[in-house]
Design a protein around this motif. Sequence first.
Motif, PDB file in Angstrom:
ATOM      1  N   TYR A  43     112.696  71.487  13.426  1.00  0.00           N
ATOM      2  CA  TYR A  43     113.040  71.112  12.050  1.00  0.00           C
ATOM      3  C   TYR A  43     114.346  71.776  11.609  1.00  0.00           C
ATOM      4  O   TYR A  43     115.186  71.142  10.976  1.00  0.00           O
ATOM      5  N   ILE A  46     117.331  70.011  13.014  1.00  0.00           N
ATOM      6  CA  ILE A  46     117.605  68.754  12.300  1.00  0.00           C
ATOM      7  C   ILE A  46     118.197  69.040  10.920  1.00  0.00           C
ATOM      8  O   ILE A  46     119.213  68.465  10.543  1.00  0.00           O
ATOM      9  N   TRP A  47     117.572  69.952  10.173  1.00  0.00           N
ATOM     10  CA  TRP A  47     118.048  70.244   8.818  1.00  0.00           C
ATOM     11  C   TRP A  47     119.447  70.837   8.803  1.00  0.00           C
ATOM     12  O   TRP A  47     120.215  70.616   7.879  1.00  0.00           O
ATOM     13  N   GLU A  49     121.782  70.162  10.716  1.00  0.00           N
ATOM     14  CA  GLU A  49     122.708  69.225  11.346  1.00  0.00           C
ATOM     15  C   GLU A  49     123.150  69.684  12.721  1.00  0.00           C
ATOM     16  O   GLU A  49     124.303  69.564  13.105  1.00  0.00           O
ATOM     17  N   ALA A 101     113.213  63.622  18.515  1.00  0.00           N
ATOM     18  CA  ALA A 101     113.511  63.626  17.078  1.00  0.00           C
ATOM     19  C   ALA A 101     114.922  64.147  16.832  1.00  0.00           C
ATOM     20  O   ALA A 101     115.681  63.574  16.041  1.00  0.00           O
ATOM     21  N   CYS A 104     117.417  61.461  18.054  1.00  0.00           N
ATOM     22  CA  CYS A 104     117.500  60.322  17.121  1.00  0.00           C
ATOM     23  C   CYS A 104     118.259  60.706  15.865  1.00  0.00           C
ATOM     24  O   CYS A 104     119.081  59.929  15.361  1.00  0.00           O
ATOM     25  N   HIS A 105     117.985  61.888  15.336  1.00  0.00           N
ATOM     26  CA  HIS A 105     118.691  62.343  14.142  1.00  0.00           C
ATOM     27  C   HIS A 105     120.193  62.428  14.398  1.00  0.00           C
ATOM     28  O   HIS A 105     121.000  61.970  13.569  1.00  0.00           O
ATOM     29  N   ARG A 106     120.563  63.010  15.523  1.00  0.00           N
ATOM     30  CA  ARG A 106     121.993  63.137  15.857  1.00  0.00           C
ATOM     31  C   ARG A 106     122.662  61.780  16.024  1.00  0.00           C
ATOM     32  O   ARG A 106     123.848  61.644  15.773  1.00  0.00           O
ATOM     33  N   ASN A 109     119.679  57.825  13.586  1.00  0.00           N
ATOM     34  CA  ASN A 109     118.481  57.001  13.449  1.00  0.00           C
ATOM     35  C   ASN A 109     117.368  57.836  12.814  1.00  0.00           C
ATOM     36  O   ASN A 109     116.467  58.337  13.492  1.00  0.00           O
ATOM     37  N   GLY A 110     117.469  57.975  11.494  1.00  0.00           N
ATOM     38  CA  GLY A 110     116.523  58.804  10.749  1.00  0.00           C
ATOM     39  C   GLY A 110     115.090  58.311  10.839  1.00  0.00           C
ATOM     40  O   GLY A 110     114.161  59.114  10.933  1.00  0.00           O
ATOM     41  N   ALA A 113     113.725  59.327  14.094  1.00  0.00           N
ATOM     42  CA  ALA A 113     113.555  60.782  14.102  1.00  0.00           C
ATOM     43  C   ALA A 113     112.246  61.152  13.396  1.00  0.00           C
ATOM     44  O   ALA A 113     111.465  61.969  13.905  1.00  0.00           O
ATOM     45  N   ILE A 114     112.005  60.530  12.248  1.00  0.00           N
ATOM     46  CA  ILE A 114     110.764  60.796  11.510  1.00  0.00           C
ATOM     47  C   ILE A 114     109.550  60.374  12.330  1.00  0.00           C
ATOM     48  O   ILE A 114     108.553  61.100  12.399  1.00  0.00           O
TER      49      ILE A 114
END
Length: 144
Positions: A43, A46-47, A49, A101, A104-106, A109-110, A113-114
């Motif tokens: 997490y 992701i948070w 960045e 996750a 995908c976030h990078r 694709n949020g 990622a979720i």
Amino acid sequence: MSQQVTSIGDVSKHVSRTFTATANSSFIETVKLDHVVWKTKVYHTIWSEGSESDAQLADDTSCRLGRWYHEGLGYQRYRHLNSYARLEEPHAAVHRHGFKAIECHRNGNGAQAINHLEQMEKASERVVAILSDLETEIERDGLA
């Protein structure tokens, strides 16, 4: 005198079993905590960045639980237990979905990622439940 020696031996065996059971229980609680810490790092990555490197996240064979499972005392002592056999797949899934996750976030694709975070959490719940089952099975079978 012989009775005293026997009694001392019995007490010594009991204390040894108690220490072993406590060590097993402590280890299982430790890997549950490690598990939470690992997810927190996902997490955080992701948070923040991606300021934390994926390289700082152990995979399912190199984290503490993975080493215990694949080559350590877990493998040596408990691989014949039902709970032990059930642990590998969800444990690998936690790591797989955590890494996916982040990826995908990078890639922007949020939604994916979720989805992977949700799958990570479901697998994590299974891991924690199976670890609790394993602890019970170890105690029940007198393997501590």
